[in-house]
Design an enzyme around this catalytic site. Structure first.
Site, mmCIF file in Angstrom:
data_model
loop_
_atom_site.group_PDB
_atom_site.id
_atom_site.type_symbol
_atom_site.label_atom_id
_atom_site.label_comp_id
_atom_site.label_asym_id
_atom_site.label_seq_id
_atom_site.Cartn_x
_atom_site.Cartn_y
_atom_site.Cartn_z
ATOM 1 C CB SER A 138 0.783 -12.396 1.505
ATOM 2 O OG SER A 138 -0.277 -11.666 2.281
ATOM 3 C CG ASP A 174 2.561 -5.076 3.688
ATOM 4 O OD1 ASP A 174 1.415 -5.001 3.986
ATOM 5 O OD2 ASP A 174 3.161 -5.892 3.275
ATOM 6 C CG HIS A 187 0.365 -7.045 0.778
ATOM 7 N ND1 HIS A 187 0.857 -7.185 1.996
ATOM 8 C CD2 HIS A 187 -0.214 -8.120 0.348
ATOM 9 C CE1 HIS A 187 0.705 -8.596 2.340
ATOM 10 N NE2 HIS A 187 -0.086 -8.966 1.189
#
Length: 552
Positions: A264, A491, A521
């Site tokens: 991320s 996602d 995610h």
């Protein structure tokens, strides 16, 4: 968190079972903490450092891969000891349990310059954690993790997911850290717990001039608290300084190259590191990729699209189960309409949550977003929406608390304070009220559920006491070793398109794209054997997957 945004580093997984009429925060918080981080990240993730020396780096001052830190810091010896219990800023809890086989986690503190433009001046302590390799004879070096945010604690994050990376520990010491301003690394602080309870419950989608004034006043109040409590460090907590810290860390750990696993926001941090120190890049994986070509506005709009897509996929799944789906509606659109109607009702009148607290529209939106981080959360989301429709907001409130870093004792970690501090020192963009209102229609068109929330979030840095540094991060890394870049088609927080944009931005011969056709995610911890084999093959054996590989 001065802005409505979905941090890309919050816990992400869950399961549904017995009705939680008197939900216990500890039970669900423990459940949530077992998942992956984002965190956020994504729309509101950005990344660069405050302070004018970041511009010098963009001009190439450190592109040769040399740290600006003085020799007494690059040669420091770390004193590894048993890890303490997590601090309040890290989220509290207990000291990490040993890994399977008995390997104990060790913690240390590394000293870094507060301002790399003044490397012999004030310093900042950075908390580190490691688990030593299970096979010293085959050890490659350290593998450094960043789980996202910005604002996520690596010192608590790595032990939470440690078992997922046991295969990687056969050739690496697993290492993570609390970036500057996070957890035990001189945490940014803004307000106390009771004040934050009220702040996170407030209306973040104002409907009239009075609510608009209240919203803006709240941003000023929060930013003022951050300046009062952490003003000296606020200019220095951005992504470029965190990247410099990783280069110092590489040297202190004794590694010739930085082997890195960024998730991320950690992908943006890794991209900035690769830009500054291309010749120091070792075997590197980016998972749940932040698009480095987008401005903060574009990122927020992309995040609205991503969460809307995830909500649609959730609704389709619910409808496909027929009568087993507890939500009203026989089509995905009808379920979405139900969610919109529920939020409208909460905007007018909050409902009971737990512990004397109520569930507001803001907290419900936050909780819904939290539950969309992973497909494993979908049963919890269905239950939470069903219960809220019946007047009990407990479960959605606990999900919102997880997003905001509130534990079962009512204590907040500093994940959202750090998230705000990094985002606002990274991004130059400062929106006025008029500019924000002019953008709302576009956001609402993209997402009837999340558009208003994320659109108003454009105002988030408007009152921040430190100026932002860039429009978009530079991640070009000519000459760097291959970086495996993984995009997940479902996602919500870091939309799939960001992976291809990252590959292109890294430059020819550096980024290697891998697509995972799934939900949630991130991809490595999704359960996909294909993804894990590709990542493990590269990190453990140096086998670079073919560019364009697709895992289903």
């Amino acid at each position: 968190m001065p802005m409505p945004s979905f941090s890309a580093s919050t816990p992400t997984a869950g399961r549904r079972r017995p009705a939680l009429t008197a939900v216990t925060a500890v039970a669900v918080a423990t459940l949530l903490a077992a998942a992956g981080c984002s965190g956020s990240d994504s729309g509101s993730d950005s990344g660069d450092q405050g302070g004018q020396n970041s511009r010098n780096d963009q001009d190439g001052q450190n592109r040769a891969g040399k740290s600006a830190a003085p020799k007494d810091l690059t040669s420091q010896k770390l004193d590894w000891k048993a890890c303490p219990t997590p601090s309040a800023a890290e989220g509290g809890g207990t000291a990490p349990s040993p890994l399977p086989g008995g390997t104990k986690w060790e913690c240390a503190t590394m000293t870094a310059p507060l301002d790399y433009a003044k490397p012999k001046g004030a310093t900042i302590p950075l908390a580190l954690i490691r688990a030593k390799t299970s096979d010293p004879g085959k050890r490659i070096g350290s593998l450094v993790f960043n789980f996202g945010g910005p604002g996520g604690s690596g010192v608590t994050g790595l032990p939470s997911f440690g078992k997922d990376y046991e295969k990687l520990r056969t050739r690496y010491d697993l290492v993570s850290f609390d970036p500057r301003g996070v957890g035990r690394s001189e945490p940014v602080e803004c307000k106390d717990d009771k004040q934050l309870d009220a702040y996170y419950a407030r209306d973040m989608t104002p409907d009239d001039s009075a609510e608009e004034k209240s919203y803006v006043d709240g941003l000023k109040w929060y930013a003022g608290g951050c300046e009062q409590k952490s003003g000296k460090e606020l200019p220095f907590v951005g992504t470029v300084n965190a990247a410099r810290d990783m280069e110092l860390m590489r040297q202190v750990l004794g590694d010739d190259k930085l082997n890195y696993f960024g998730i991320s926001y950690g992908t943006e941090l890794g991209g900035v590191y690769a830009h500054l120190y291309p010749k120091s890049v070792g075997r590197t994986v980016f998972d749940a990729v932040v698009d480095p070509t987008e401005s903060s506005e574009q990122g927020s709009l992309g995040q609205a699209k991503g969460f809307q897509l995830a909500l649609t996929n959730f609704a389709k799944d619910c409808v496909s189960r027929g009568d087993a789906c507890t939500l009203p509606g026989s089509t995905p659109q009808e379920i979405q309409n139900f969610v919109v109607g529920l939020l409208d009702r909460l905007d007018k009148k909050p409902i009971n949550g737990f512990g004397g607290r109520q569930l507001t529209e803001t907290q419900a939106t936050n909780g819904i977003a939290q539950a969309l981080y992973s497909k494993e959360y979908w049963p919890l989301l269905e239950q939470g929406l069903d219960e809220a429709d019946g007047g009990s907001g407990a479960l959605l409130l606990v999900l919102s608390d997880a997003m905001n870093g509130r534990n079962e004792k009512g204590r907040y970690s500093n994940i959202q304070a750090a998230n705000a501090a990094v985002n606002c020192v990274d991004s130059k963009q400062r929106y006025t009220l008029a500019q924000t209102k002019a953008k709302l229609a576009e956001f609402r068109k993209v997402s009837p559920v999340f558009g208003d929330f994320l659109g108003w979030g454009l105002l988030g840095c408007s009152e921040w006491p430190v100026p932002g540094e860039w429009d978009k991060p530079d991640v070009s890394a000519p000459g760097a070793a291959p970086i495996l870049v993984i995009g997940n088609t479902g996602d919500p927080a870091t939309p799939y398109e960001g992976a291809r944009a990252m590959v292109k931005a890294l430059g020819k011969g550096v980024g290697v794209e891998l697509t995972y056709e799934g939900q949630g995610h991130g991809a490595y911890n999704s359960g996909s054997t294909c993804v894990q084999n590709a990542v493990n093959g590269y990190l453990l054996d140096g086998k670079v997957p073919k560019n364009g590989t697709v895992c289903k």
